[in-house]
Design a protein around this motif. Structure first.
Motif, mmCIF file in Angstrom:
data_model
loop_
_atom_site.group_PDB
_atom_site.id
_atom_site.type_symbol
_atom_site.label_atom_id
_atom_site.label_comp_id
_atom_site.label_asym_id
_atom_site.label_seq_id
_atom_site.Cartn_x
_atom_site.Cartn_y
_atom_site.Cartn_z
ATOM 1 N N PHE A 18 0.092 13.521 9.538
ATOM 2 C CA PHE A 18 0.178 13.944 7.801
ATOM 3 C C PHE A 18 1.371 14.960 8.132
ATOM 4 N N LEU A 19 2.013 15.457 8.640
ATOM 5 C CA LEU A 19 3.462 15.511 8.690
ATOM 6 C C LEU A 19 4.388 15.214 7.317
ATOM 7 N N GLY A 20 4.985 15.840 6.151
ATOM 8 C CA GLY A 20 5.697 15.109 5.504
ATOM 9 C C GLY A 20 4.751 14.039 4.624
ATOM 10 N N LEU A 21 3.333 13.359 4.791
ATOM 11 C CA LEU A 21 2.970 11.951 3.640
ATOM 12 C C LEU A 21 2.215 13.224 2.556
ATOM 13 N N ASP A 22 2.458 12.189 1.458
ATOM 14 C CA ASP A 22 1.801 13.144 0.429
ATOM 15 C C ASP A 22 0.308 12.631 0.431
ATOM 16 N N PRO A 23 -0.561 12.732 -0.280
ATOM 17 C CA PRO A 23 -2.068 13.431 -0.207
ATOM 18 C C PRO A 23 -2.654 11.452 -0.793
ATOM 19 N N LEU A 24 -1.465 10.830 -1.371
ATOM 20 C CA LEU A 24 -2.263 9.364 -1.447
ATOM 21 C C LEU A 24 -1.961 9.128 -0.244
ATOM 22 N N ILE A 55 1.129 -1.240 0.031
ATOM 23 C CA ILE A 55 0.252 -0.155 0.069
ATOM 24 C C ILE A 55 0.959 0.828 0.183
ATOM 25 N N PHE A 56 1.809 1.508 1.165
ATOM 26 C CA PHE A 56 2.971 2.616 0.826
ATOM 27 C C PHE A 56 3.759 2.382 0.048
ATOM 28 N N ARG A 57 3.509 1.356 -0.570
ATOM 29 C CA ARG A 57 4.908 1.443 -1.801
ATOM 30 C C ARG A 57 6.312 1.072 -1.294
ATOM 31 N N LEU A 58 6.711 0.495 -0.409
ATOM 32 C CA LEU A 58 7.547 0.406 0.520
ATOM 33 C C LEU A 58 8.068 -1.371 0.467
ATOM 34 N N ASP A 59 7.417 -1.949 -0.515
ATOM 35 C CA ASP A 59 7.466 -3.198 -0.630
ATOM 36 C C ASP A 59 9.168 -3.773 -0.869
ATOM 37 N N ASN A 60 9.659 -3.157 -1.846
ATOM 38 C CA ASN A 60 10.892 -3.945 -2.878
ATOM 39 C C ASN A 60 12.189 -2.794 -2.265
ATOM 40 N N HIS A 71 -4.152 9.393 2.382
ATOM 41 C CA HIS A 71 -5.692 8.873 1.976
ATOM 42 C C HIS A 71 -5.699 7.305 2.355
ATOM 43 N N ASP A 72 -4.293 6.890 1.804
ATOM 44 C CA ASP A 72 -4.629 5.632 2.514
ATOM 45 C C ASP A 72 -4.108 5.116 4.302
ATOM 46 N N LEU A 73 -3.714 6.550 4.822
ATOM 47 C CA LEU A 73 -3.169 6.184 6.349
ATOM 48 C C LEU A 73 -5.050 6.094 6.511
ATOM 49 N N LEU A 74 -5.824 7.224 6.669
ATOM 50 C CA LEU A 74 -7.129 7.233 6.891
ATOM 51 C C LEU A 74 -8.030 6.067 6.534
ATOM 52 N N ASP A 75 -8.005 5.424 5.149
ATOM 53 C CA ASP A 75 -8.717 3.701 4.923
ATOM 54 C C ASP A 75 -8.225 3.294 6.078
ATOM 55 N N LEU A 76 -6.633 2.719 6.568
ATOM 56 C CA LEU A 76 -6.191 2.026 7.135
ATOM 57 C C LEU A 76 -6.908 2.285 9.258
ATOM 58 N N ILE A 77 -6.529 3.459 9.017
ATOM 59 C CA ILE A 77 -8.063 3.915 10.514
ATOM 60 C C ILE A 77 -9.062 3.490 10.164
ATOM 61 N N LYS A 116 9.976 6.963 6.114
ATOM 62 C CA LYS A 116 10.676 7.075 7.837
ATOM 63 C C LYS A 116 8.915 7.216 8.298
ATOM 64 N N GLN A 117 8.130 7.896 7.961
ATOM 65 C CA GLN A 117 6.846 8.219 8.180
ATOM 66 C C GLN A 117 6.062 6.750 8.524
ATOM 67 N N LYS A 118 6.037 6.840 6.754
ATOM 68 C CA LYS A 118 5.464 5.519 6.530
ATOM 69 C C LYS A 118 6.019 4.368 7.171
ATOM 70 N N VAL A 119 7.102 4.132 7.276
ATOM 71 C CA VAL A 119 7.829 2.497 8.224
ATOM 72 C C VAL A 119 7.420 2.603 9.932
ATOM 73 N N MET A 120 6.758 3.847 10.303
ATOM 74 C CA MET A 120 6.133 4.092 11.585
ATOM 75 C C MET A 120 4.796 3.855 11.045
ATOM 76 N N ILE A 121 4.403 3.633 10.320
ATOM 77 C CA ILE A 121 2.445 3.324 10.232
ATOM 78 C C ILE A 121 2.530 1.972 9.930
ATOM 79 N N VAL A 122 3.684 1.736 9.337
ATOM 80 C CA VAL A 122 3.159 -0.052 8.807
ATOM 81 C C VAL A 122 3.528 -0.636 10.159
ATOM 82 N N CYS A 123 4.908 -0.352 10.700
ATOM 83 C CA CYS A 123 4.963 -1.177 12.177
ATOM 84 C C CYS A 123 4.051 -0.309 13.665
ATOM 85 N N ALA A 124 3.389 0.210 13.341
ATOM 86 C CA ALA A 124 1.695 0.064 14.326
ATOM 87 C C ALA A 124 0.702 -0.587 13.412
#
Length: 245
Positions: A161-167, A120-125, A170-176, A139-147
Protein backbone atom coordinates in the motif's frame (compact mmCIF):
# COMPACT_ATOMS: atom_id res chain seq x y z
CA UNK A 1 -1.63 -26.38 1.00
CA UNK A 2 0.29 -23.91 -1.18
CA UNK A 3 3.08 -22.66 1.10
CA UNK A 4 4.64 -24.54 3.99
CA UNK A 5 7.48 -22.99 6.02
CA UNK A 6 8.89 -25.41 8.60
CA UNK A 7 11.45 -24.64 11.33
CA UNK A 8 13.09 -21.95 9.19
CA UNK A 9 16.33 -20.58 10.57
CA UNK A 10 18.05 -17.99 8.41
CA UNK A 11 19.37 -14.51 7.85
CA UNK A 12 22.05 -12.51 6.10
CA UNK A 13 25.12 -13.56 8.09
CA UNK A 14 26.15 -16.33 10.46
CA UNK A 15 23.89 -14.88 13.15
CA UNK A 16 20.31 -16.01 12.44
CA UNK A 17 17.55 -13.43 12.10
CA UNK A 18 14.82 -16.07 11.89
CA UNK A 19 14.57 -18.65 14.67
CA UNK A 20 12.54 -21.78 13.95
CA UNK A 21 9.80 -19.97 12.00
CA UNK A 22 6.90 -22.25 11.07
CA UNK A 23 3.64 -21.31 9.33
CA UNK A 24 1.61 -22.12 6.24
CA UNK A 25 -0.66 -20.49 3.68
CA UNK A 26 -3.58 -22.59 2.51
CA UNK A 27 -5.19 -22.58 -0.93
CA UNK A 28 -7.48 -19.59 -1.44
CA UNK A 29 -6.25 -17.83 1.69
CA UNK A 30 -4.81 -14.38 2.43
CA UNK A 31 -2.39 -14.48 5.35
CA UNK A 32 -1.07 -11.27 6.85
CA UNK A 33 2.59 -11.29 7.90
CA UNK A 34 2.65 -8.72 10.68
CA UNK A 35 5.56 -7.27 12.65
CA UNK A 36 7.56 -4.17 13.52
CA UNK A 37 10.61 -3.14 11.48
CA UNK A 38 13.32 -5.70 12.15
CA UNK A 39 10.88 -8.44 13.17
CA UNK A 40 11.96 -10.64 10.26
CA UNK A 41 9.20 -10.12 7.69
CA UNK A 42 11.44 -9.19 4.74
CA UNK A 43 13.97 -11.87 5.70
CA UNK A 44 11.19 -14.46 5.68
CA UNK A 45 10.00 -13.29 2.26
CA UNK A 46 13.54 -13.29 0.84
CA UNK A 47 13.94 -16.90 1.92
CA UNK A 48 10.61 -17.92 0.37
CA UNK A 49 11.39 -16.31 -3.01
CA UNK A 50 14.86 -17.86 -3.04
CA UNK A 51 17.09 -14.83 -2.53
CA UNK A 52 18.43 -16.30 0.73
CA UNK A 53 19.39 -19.88 1.59
CA UNK A 54 18.08 -21.22 4.91
CA UNK A 55 20.58 -22.19 7.58
CA UNK A 56 18.15 -24.97 8.42
CA UNK A 57 14.49 -25.79 7.95
CA UNK A 58 12.40 -26.24 4.81
CA UNK A 59 10.18 -24.20 2.49
CA UNK A 60 7.78 -25.96 0.12
CA UNK A 61 5.37 -24.58 -2.48
CA UNK A 62 2.81 -27.22 -3.43
CA UNK A 63 5.21 -29.86 -2.16
CA UNK A 64 8.25 -28.65 -4.12
CA UNK A 65 11.41 -27.18 -2.59
CA UNK A 66 13.76 -24.81 -4.39
CA UNK A 67 16.51 -27.44 -4.39
CA UNK A 68 14.28 -30.08 -5.97
CA UNK A 69 13.25 -27.99 -9.00
CA UNK A 70 14.28 -24.33 -9.11
CA UNK A 71 12.24 -23.41 -12.20
CA UNK A 72 9.05 -25.19 -11.10
CA UNK A 73 9.38 -23.63 -7.63
CA UNK A 74 9.91 -20.06 -8.83
CA UNK A 75 7.21 -20.16 -11.51
CA UNK A 76 4.67 -20.75 -8.75
CA UNK A 77 5.48 -17.38 -7.18
CA UNK A 78 4.28 -13.93 -8.20
CA UNK A 79 6.18 -11.36 -6.13
CA UNK A 80 5.42 -7.69 -5.57
CA UNK A 81 8.31 -6.06 -3.66
CA UNK A 82 8.01 -3.11 -1.30
CA UNK A 83 10.23 -1.01 -3.59
CA UNK A 84 9.41 -1.35 -7.31
CA UNK A 85 12.18 -3.02 -9.33
CA UNK A 86 12.04 -2.02 -12.99
CA UNK A 87 14.58 -2.09 -15.83
CA UNK A 88 15.32 1.49 -16.88
CA UNK A 89 15.95 0.51 -20.51
CA UNK A 90 12.65 -1.37 -20.95
CA UNK A 91 9.22 0.14 -21.67
CA UNK A 92 6.09 -0.92 -19.82
CA UNK A 93 5.17 -3.11 -22.81
CA UNK A 94 8.59 -4.78 -22.73
CA UNK A 95 8.27 -5.46 -18.98
CA UNK A 96 5.00 -7.25 -19.65
CA UNK A 97 6.48 -9.25 -22.53
CA UNK A 98 9.46 -10.25 -20.41
CA UNK A 99 7.11 -11.47 -17.66
CA UNK A 100 5.11 -13.50 -20.19
CA UNK A 101 8.30 -15.16 -21.45
CA UNK A 102 9.64 -15.84 -17.94
CA UNK A 103 6.43 -17.61 -16.92
CA UNK A 104 5.87 -19.29 -20.32
CA UNK A 105 2.42 -17.70 -20.58
CA UNK A 106 0.09 -17.99 -23.55
CA UNK A 107 0.61 -14.58 -25.16
CA UNK A 108 -2.98 -14.06 -26.33
CA UNK A 109 -4.45 -14.90 -22.94
CA UNK A 110 -1.76 -12.97 -21.10
CA UNK A 111 -2.26 -9.83 -23.20
CA UNK A 112 -6.02 -10.02 -22.67
CA UNK A 113 -5.41 -10.13 -18.92
CA UNK A 114 -2.73 -7.42 -19.14
CA UNK A 115 -4.97 -5.03 -21.07
CA UNK A 116 -7.70 -5.49 -18.48
CA UNK A 117 -5.27 -4.75 -15.63
CA UNK A 118 -3.70 -1.80 -17.44
CA UNK A 119 -7.15 -0.30 -17.80
CA UNK A 120 -7.94 -0.82 -14.10
CA UNK A 121 -4.73 0.93 -13.04
CA UNK A 122 -4.99 3.63 -15.72
CA UNK A 123 -1.79 2.58 -17.49
CA UNK A 124 -3.31 1.51 -20.81
CA UNK A 125 -2.03 4.60 -22.64
CA UNK A 126 1.51 4.29 -21.24
CA UNK A 127 2.78 1.09 -22.86
CA UNK A 128 5.67 2.92 -24.54
CA UNK A 129 6.76 4.76 -21.37
CA UNK A 130 10.06 4.03 -19.65
CA UNK A 131 10.37 3.76 -15.83
CA UNK A 132 11.95 7.23 -15.67
CA UNK A 133 8.57 8.65 -16.71
CA UNK A 134 6.65 6.93 -13.90
CA UNK A 135 5.95 8.16 -10.37
CA UNK A 136 6.60 5.77 -7.45
CA UNK A 137 2.91 4.89 -7.34
CA UNK A 138 2.83 4.19 -11.07
CA UNK A 139 5.93 1.98 -10.77
CA UNK A 140 4.14 0.05 -8.04
CA UNK A 141 1.15 -0.40 -10.34
CA UNK A 142 3.46 -1.77 -13.06
CA UNK A 143 4.74 -4.37 -10.58
CA UNK A 144 1.14 -5.27 -9.67
CA UNK A 145 0.14 -5.72 -13.32
CA UNK A 146 3.22 -7.86 -14.05
CA UNK A 147 2.50 -10.05 -11.03
CA UNK A 148 -1.19 -10.57 -11.68
CA UNK A 149 -0.91 -11.51 -15.35
CA UNK A 150 0.93 -14.65 -14.21
CA UNK A 151 -2.04 -16.01 -12.23
CA UNK A 152 0.51 -17.87 -10.11
CA UNK A 153 -0.70 -20.16 -7.30
CA UNK A 154 1.18 -18.09 -4.69
CA UNK A 155 1.33 -14.30 -4.48
CA UNK A 156 3.86 -12.74 -2.11
CA UNK A 157 3.16 -9.06 -1.58
CA UNK A 158 5.50 -6.92 0.54
CA UNK A 159 4.05 -3.66 1.93
CA UNK A 160 1.81 -3.14 -1.13
CA UNK A 161 0.00 0.00 0.00
CA UNK A 162 3.02 2.32 0.17
CA UNK A 163 2.79 4.90 -2.60
CA UNK A 164 -0.62 3.76 -3.86
CA UNK A 165 -3.55 6.14 -4.00
CA UNK A 166 -6.79 5.03 -2.28
CA UNK A 167 -8.41 3.95 -5.55
CA UNK A 168 -5.40 1.79 -6.45
CA UNK A 169 -5.43 0.23 -2.96
CA UNK A 170 -9.09 -0.69 -3.47
CA UNK A 171 -8.34 -2.11 -6.94
CA UNK A 172 -5.44 -4.19 -5.58
CA UNK A 173 -7.59 -5.63 -2.79
CA UNK A 174 -10.24 -6.55 -5.36
CA UNK A 175 -7.57 -8.33 -7.45
CA UNK A 176 -6.34 -10.25 -4.41
CA UNK A 177 -9.88 -11.35 -3.63
CA UNK A 178 -10.42 -12.40 -7.26
CA UNK A 179 -7.30 -14.59 -7.20
CA UNK A 180 -8.32 -16.09 -3.85
CA UNK A 181 -11.65 -17.10 -5.36
CA UNK A 182 -9.69 -18.93 -8.06
CA UNK A 183 -7.76 -20.84 -5.37
CA UNK A 184 -4.55 -18.81 -5.26
CA UNK A 185 -2.81 -18.17 -1.96
CA UNK A 186 -1.51 -14.80 -0.81
CA UNK A 187 1.10 -13.91 1.80
CA UNK A 188 1.03 -10.17 2.46
CA UNK A 189 3.40 -8.23 4.68
CA UNK A 190 1.99 -4.91 5.86
CA UNK A 191 2.10 -2.28 8.59
CA UNK A 192 -1.42 -1.12 7.71
CA UNK A 193 -3.09 -3.17 10.42
CA UNK A 194 -6.64 -1.86 10.02
CA UNK A 195 -6.66 -2.95 6.34
CA UNK A 196 -5.04 -6.28 7.22
CA UNK A 197 -7.66 -6.89 9.91
CA UNK A 198 -10.45 -6.28 7.41
CA UNK A 199 -9.14 -8.40 4.52
CA UNK A 200 -6.82 -11.14 5.85
CA UNK A 201 -8.13 -14.60 6.69
CA UNK A 202 -5.34 -15.34 9.16
CA UNK A 203 -2.32 -13.62 10.66
CA UNK A 204 1.27 -14.60 11.47
CA UNK A 205 2.69 -12.22 14.08
CA UNK A 206 6.48 -12.05 13.96
CA UNK A 207 8.58 -10.54 16.72
CA UNK A 208 12.37 -10.73 17.01
CA UNK A 209 12.56 -13.43 14.35
CA UNK A 210 10.03 -15.78 15.92
CA UNK A 211 6.35 -16.49 15.38
CA UNK A 212 4.81 -15.12 18.58
CA UNK A 213 1.32 -16.25 17.64
CA UNK A 214 -0.79 -17.00 14.58
CA UNK A 215 -4.42 -17.61 13.66
CA UNK A 216 -7.65 -15.85 12.78
CA UNK A 217 -8.58 -12.66 14.62
CA UNK A 218 -10.97 -14.53 16.96
CA UNK A 219 -8.19 -17.04 17.67
CA UNK A 220 -5.74 -14.22 18.47
CA UNK A 221 -8.30 -12.63 20.80
CA UNK A 222 -8.78 -15.96 22.56
CA UNK A 223 -5.03 -16.54 22.89
CA UNK A 224 -4.47 -13.00 24.21
CA UNK A 225 -7.71 -12.16 26.06
CA UNK A 226 -6.34 -9.05 27.79
CA UNK A 227 -4.79 -7.52 24.68
CA UNK A 228 -7.86 -5.89 23.14
CA UNK A 229 -10.23 -6.44 20.25
CA UNK A 230 -8.42 -5.03 17.19
CA UNK A 231 -5.35 -6.43 15.44
CA UNK A 232 -3.52 -3.22 16.33
CA UNK A 233 -4.43 -3.63 20.03
CA UNK A 234 -3.31 -7.26 20.03
CA UNK A 235 -0.01 -6.61 18.30
CA UNK A 236 0.92 -3.55 20.36
CA UNK A 237 0.03 -5.33 23.61
CA UNK A 238 2.20 -8.31 22.67
CA UNK A 239 5.09 -6.07 21.60
CA UNK A 240 4.98 -3.94 24.75
CA UNK A 241 4.87 -7.07 26.94
CA UNK A 242 8.04 -8.35 25.27
CA UNK A 243 9.79 -5.00 25.76
CA UNK A 244 9.08 -5.10 29.48
CA UNK A 245 10.28 -8.66 30.02
Amino acid sequence: MTLQVTNLVGGYSQIPVLKEVTFDVQNGELVGLIGLNGAGKSTTINHIIGLLTPFKGEIKINGITLNQDKNAYKKQIAYIPETPILYQELTLKEHLEMTMMAYSLDRDKAWKKANHLLSIFRLDNKLDWFPANFSKGMKQKVMIVCAFITEAPLFIIDEPFLGLDPLAVHDLLDLIDEQKQKGASVLMSTHVLDTAEKYCDRFVLLHDGTVKTEGTLPELRKALPDAGESLDDIYMSMTRADQHE
